[in-house]
Design a protein around this motif. Structure first.
Motif, PDB file in Angstrom:
ATOM      1  N   GLU A  87       0.831  -1.196   0.000  1.00  0.00           N
ATOM      2  CA  GLU A  87       0.000   0.000   0.000  1.00  0.00           C
ATOM      3  C   GLU A  87       0.871   1.253   0.000  1.00  0.00           C
ATOM      4  O   GLU A  87       1.930   1.286   0.631  1.00  0.00           O
ATOM      5  CB  GLU A  87      -0.923   0.015   1.217  1.00  0.00           C
ATOM      6  N   GLU A  88       0.419   2.277  -0.686  1.00  0.00           N
ATOM      7  CA  GLU A  88       1.154   3.537  -0.724  1.00  0.00           C
ATOM      8  C   GLU A  88       1.309   4.110   0.682  1.00  0.00           C
ATOM      9  O   GLU A  88       0.405   4.021   1.502  1.00  0.00           O
ATOM     10  CB  GLU A  88       0.423   4.551  -1.610  1.00  0.00           C
ATOM     11  N   GLN A  91      -1.076  -0.236  -4.015  1.00  0.00           N
ATOM     12  CA  GLN A  91      -2.483   0.108  -3.853  1.00  0.00           C
ATOM     13  C   GLN A  91      -2.611   1.499  -3.233  1.00  0.00           C
ATOM     14  O   GLN A  91      -1.879   1.862  -2.313  1.00  0.00           O
ATOM     15  CB  GLN A  91      -3.171  -0.919  -2.947  1.00  0.00           C
ATOM     16  N   LYS A  92      -3.560   2.262  -3.759  1.00  0.00           N
ATOM     17  CA  LYS A  92      -3.824   3.584  -3.197  1.00  0.00           C
ATOM     18  C   LYS A  92      -4.696   3.438  -1.960  1.00  0.00           C
ATOM     19  O   LYS A  92      -5.651   2.668  -1.947  1.00  0.00           O
ATOM     20  CB  LYS A  92      -4.514   4.470  -4.230  1.00  0.00           C
ATOM     21  N   HIS A 138      -6.815   5.738   0.904  1.00  0.00           N
ATOM     22  CA  HIS A 138      -7.354   7.063   1.194  1.00  0.00           C
ATOM     23  C   HIS A 138      -7.393   7.286   2.705  1.00  0.00           C
ATOM     24  O   HIS A 138      -8.095   6.588   3.432  1.00  0.00           O
ATOM     25  CB  HIS A 138      -8.752   7.208   0.590  1.00  0.00           C
TER      26      HIS A 138
END
Length: 325
Positions: free
Chosen positions: A254-255, A280-281, A283
């Motif tokens: 993940e980012e 993966q982005k 939020h």
């Protein structure tokens, strides 16, 4: 060595990398992998996992066991966006796995295996339900007060579990899990991990910390939420020479992940079909990005505590052969 993993299709890549690292570093003896899953796990998924497991040792085995909605009904009531229903599959292992399987090593999917697990597998579990590593937050009193257990019982992490299935079956652990969830759903926050810690509070054995190096174990000492001096020698060893790295709460795929040992994950992922998969982005709320910026900007100056870098960046992995067996 029997291995159990529990997942659906959405967690295919992380578990595939876990299996790659496991089989690559445990080629000296056959591994039998039980994949506990549901109908989202496709034929292509089976082919991919079979290639990973058998690619390191032709004697390795892989078995796919699908769980129906009816089988997970009692557990599924507690599932949520953070903990999907698959996390409860491990509480059904005594009934899902063949009766001939009396011992199994359960592994989460955010794990990298760096070494042979022969010594862990051979550990004596006589009279014990599970072998596990203390949880990185086991010093927080809220856990014990919420579950109604004394702090002297301890609280273990369920990401790596050496399970005595024979003991589970003889002592009705499957029924005891369900009974606890029915009677005390208000006590359960960390889902299956809470259930295991309550039901097995008098029948668990501690395994060395190097077999479950949780992310928070890599924090600076004064940020730890348990007594490091209770486990001092194994704590020091685990931080620089772990057999298993558990990327709990800090996923390399993940980012934004800043895990000190995240390159270990990418080393094994580079040997799979997911080697070029983008991160993966994720939020996060605005507060997260503000704190991250302040941490980056102010930590070198040593003028802030709240947003300082929790990780002990002085740690380095002890050199190991790339293909240890």
């Amino acid at each position: 060595m029997n291995i159990a993993i529990c997942l659906n299709h959405n967690f295919l890549m992380p578990y595939g990398v876990t299996l790659q690292s496991l089989c690559e570093n445990n080629r000296a003896e056959p591994v039998c992998v039980y994949v506990i899953t549901d109908d989202t796990f496709t034929k292509d998924d089976v082919t991919i996992f079979s290639g990973i497991v058998k690619g390191q040792n032709k004697k390795n085995e892989i078995h796919i066991i699908r769980v129906s909605d009816e089988q997970i009904e009692e557990f599924g009531k507690l599932a949520n966006s953070r903990y999907p229903r698959q996390v409860f599959y491990r509480l059904l292992l005594d009934s899902l796995l063949p009766s001939s399987v009396e011992r199994v090593l359960y592994l989460d999917g955010d794990i990298i295996v760096r070494k042979s697990l022969h010594d862990l597998w051979a550990m004596n579990l006589e009279g014990k339900a599970i072998g596990a590593v203390t949880d990185s937050l086991s010093g927080i009193l809220e856990y014990y007060n919420r579950l109604h257990i004394p702090i002297t019982k301890g609280y273990v992490n369920a990401g790596v579990l050496l399970i005595n299935l024979k003991f589970w079956r003889e002592n009705g652990y499957g029924e005891r899990f369900i009974k606890f969830m029915r009677e005390y759903p208000d006590r359960i926050v960390l889902n299956d991990q809470d259930v295991l810690n309550f039901v097995a509070q008098d029948s668990k054995a501690y395994i060395p910390m190097k077999y479950n190096l949780q992310t928070m174990f890599l924090y600076k000492d004064h940020y730890q939420n348990f007594s490091i001096y209770q486990f001092k020698d194994e704590y020091d060893e685990a931080r620089v020479d772990p057999a298993i790295i558990h990327f709990s709460g800090c996923r390399p795929w993940e980012e934004g992940c800043k895990h000190p040992y995240m390159e270990e994950f990418f080393k094994y992922r580079s040997e799979t079909i997911w080697k070029d998969l983008p991160l993966q982005k994720v939020h996060h709320p605005l507060k997260f990005y503000v704190i991250e910026f302040l941490r980056w900007a102010l930590t070198p100056l040593g003028i802030t505590h709240y947003v300082s870098d929790y990780f002990d960046r002085t740690l380095r992995l002890k050199d190991q052969p790339t293909h240890a067996i």
